[in-house]
Motif scaffolding. Structure first.
Motif, PDB file in Angstrom:
ATOM      1  N   PRO A 252      24.306  10.263  27.555  1.00 29.91           N
ATOM      2  CA  PRO A 252      23.166  10.189  26.619  1.00 29.91           C
ATOM      3  C   PRO A 252      23.405  11.026  25.353  1.00 29.91           C
TER       4      PRO A 252
ATOM      5  N   HIS B 196      18.992   2.529  22.590  1.00 26.52           N
ATOM      6  CA  HIS B 196      18.740   1.978  23.927  1.00 26.52           C
ATOM      7  C   HIS B 196      18.164   3.100  24.789  1.00 26.52           C
TER       8      HIS B 196
ATOM      9  N   ILE C  61      21.980   6.388  22.673  1.00 31.61           N
ATOM     10  CA  ILE C  61      21.596   6.312  24.082  1.00 31.61           C
ATOM     11  C   ILE C  61      20.602   7.421  24.380  1.00 31.61           C
TER      12      ILE C  61
ATOM     13  N   SER D 201      27.167   5.866  36.431  1.00 31.26           N
ATOM     14  CA  SER D 201      26.804   4.463  36.208  1.00 31.26           C
ATOM     15  C   SER D 201      26.239   4.165  34.825  1.00 31.26           C
ATOM     16  N   CYS D 202      25.906   5.198  34.063  1.00 29.82           N
ATOM     17  CA  CYS D 202      25.281   5.003  32.741  1.00 29.82           C
ATOM     18  C   CYS D 202      26.100   5.721  31.673  1.00 29.82           C
ATOM     19  N   PRO D 203      26.008   5.252  30.427  1.00 29.12           N
ATOM     20  CA  PRO D 203      26.714   5.940  29.347  1.00 29.12           C
ATOM     21  C   PRO D 203      26.130   7.338  29.119  1.00 29.12           C
TER      22      PRO D 203
ATOM     23  N   GLN E 124      14.028   6.937  34.037  1.00 35.31           N
ATOM     24  CA  GLN E 124      14.198   7.271  35.455  1.00 35.31           C
ATOM     25  C   GLN E 124      13.061   8.200  35.873  1.00 35.31           C
TER      26      GLN E 124
ATOM     27  N   LEU F 130      16.777   4.513  28.375  1.00 38.04           N
ATOM     28  CA  LEU F 130      16.890   4.363  29.818  1.00 38.04           C
ATOM     29  C   LEU F 130      15.872   5.292  30.498  1.00 38.04           C
TER      30      LEU F 130
ATOM     31  N   LYS G 269      23.712   9.852  37.604  1.00 43.79           N
ATOM     32  CA  LYS G 269      23.562   8.772  36.629  1.00 43.79           C
ATOM     33  C   LYS G 269      24.738   8.707  35.667  1.00 43.79           C
TER      34      LYS G 269
ATOM     35  N   TRP H 133      18.040   9.048  27.410  1.00 45.67           N
ATOM     36  CA  TRP H 133      17.592   9.111  28.803  1.00 45.67           C
ATOM     37  C   TRP H 133      16.232   9.808  28.844  1.00 45.67           C
TER      38      TRP H 133
END
Length: 373
Positions: free
Chosen positions: A244, A216, A183, A240-242, A220, A218, A237, A185
């Motif tokens: 990072p 993946h 993950i 709502s998000c895994p 912002q 993400l 965040k 960000w």
């Protein structure tokens, strides 16, 4: 002996004494003629080295004997030979010595069959000596070459072992995280906002050429965002998000010239340490501020000076928390083609360079593969 000499003298005083004395000395002349014939019969090339160079050996007892002359012409010479041998030896000594040398030269022609070795001239080398020297030098050269090859192979083996160890460590890390996605960000101001939209239209997509099964990404990006809003954005965040694995931050450009530089630098370092404590398993990447042709402050030289100062400080801070700082060298020239008409935001080419540098940094700290940008 004295009586013999007196008899010779009395005979020489007679009328025909001079002729008689000449006949008595003729065998010695014949002997010298015989020696000259022997020297002519022996070629100079077959004479031993000692005879040619003048370094002749000391004649032994056997060499001192003189071969008997051939049958004489006169009987009177053979009759009185023993009587006149002592006197004639004194007068013809040099001739006899030359005859002895010629006899020894003739005897030396028989070679090794007679058991005598040819004399070796002092200061001369054997014909095989250059060959021996060449063989020794070739052997030494081969020995040095073998040693150098051994050292080179040892160094190559050490490098291979080190490379294999590094590759093994990377493979283990990839295998450990193969069960889940990485993950990532990417947070920042308007540069990140426009970089995401550029990536959507480019072949590398929002995932920056990473395989969707492995990673993946993400995004912002908030236009006009300053550094003070970083921590609140991250914490919001997280609901709502895994969490990072990699956190990319591109902020600070909107704070330069509007906030005290030391206060800004202190705030940035404090937030990095705070996020590192709250997210211990997250690798933090700081994307350094890019040089702009136009800043909010009129003094362009001053703005670039404090920009470099902050970037250097952050480059020293990120390794302390296991992170990384990205320097965008391709964008440092301030070329107008890399910016839009406002000379503040990056053009399409500038955004591609920014995304490529972010991709490389994620690949380095996240240990994920990809074709690259």
């Amino acid at each position: 002996m004295e009586s013999v000499v007196q008899a010779v003298l009395r005979r020489a005083r007679q009328e025909d004494g001079e002729a008689w004395l000449r006949d008595l000395l003729e065998p010695v002349e014949e002997l010298s003629d015989f020696a000259e014939e022997m020297e002519e019969a022996v070629p100079a090339s077959e004479v031993p080295l000692c005879a040619q160079s003048g370094d002749e050996e000391e004649p032994g007892p056997s060499d001192r004997s003189v071969s008997a002359p051939p049958p004489g012409r006169r009987a009177s010479a053979r009759k009185h030979q023993n009587t006149s041998q002592e006197g004639s030896a004194h007068k013809g000594g040099r001739r006899l010595q030359g005859a002895n040398v010629g006899c020894r030269s003739a005897a030396s022609q028989q070679g090794p069959a007679q058991g005598k070795r040819p004399c070796k001239k002092k200061g001369t080398s054997s014909p095989a000596e250059p060959v021996r020297k060449s063989l020794r030098s070739s052997a030494a050269a081969r020995s040095r070459e073998t040693q150098e090859q051994g050292v080179a192979s040892a160094l190559l083996q050490e490098d291979s072992v080190a490379f294999a160890g590094a590759e093994g460590a990377r493979s283990q890390d990839r295998a450990a995280g193969a069960g889940r996605k990485l993950i990532v960000w990417i947070l920042g101001h308007s540069y990140i906002y426009w970089a995401q939209r550029r990536a959507i239209r480019r072949p590398y997509s929002e995932n920056l050429f990473f395989d969707f099964d492995d990673c993946h990404v993400l995004w912002q990006g908030i236009r006009g965002m300053k550094w003070a809003g970083l921590c609140s954005l991250v914490y919001s965040k997280l609901h709502s998000c895994p969490v990072p694995d990699v956190l990319v931050i591109h902020l600070g450009g909107n704070d330069l010239g509007k906030t005290n530089t030391l206060a800004l630098l202190h705030r940035m370092r404090s937030d990095i340490f705070e996020l590192s404590g709250q997210l211990p398993n997250t690798k933090i990447i700081y994307s350094e501020m890019v040089a702009r042709p136009v800043w909010s402050h009129p003094d362009l030289r001053f703005m670039n000076s404090i920009r470099k100062r902050v970037n250097r400080a952050m480059a020293k801070t990120l390794p302390l928390v296991g992170g990384l700082s990205i320097r965008h060298r391709e964008l440092e020239g301030g070329e107008f083609g890399l910016f839009r008409r406002d000379l503040v935001h990056l053009s399409g080419i500038g955004l591609d360079i920014l995304n490529s540098n972010i991709h490389s940094a994620i690949e380095e700290v996240g240990l994920v593969g990809g074709p690259g940008l």
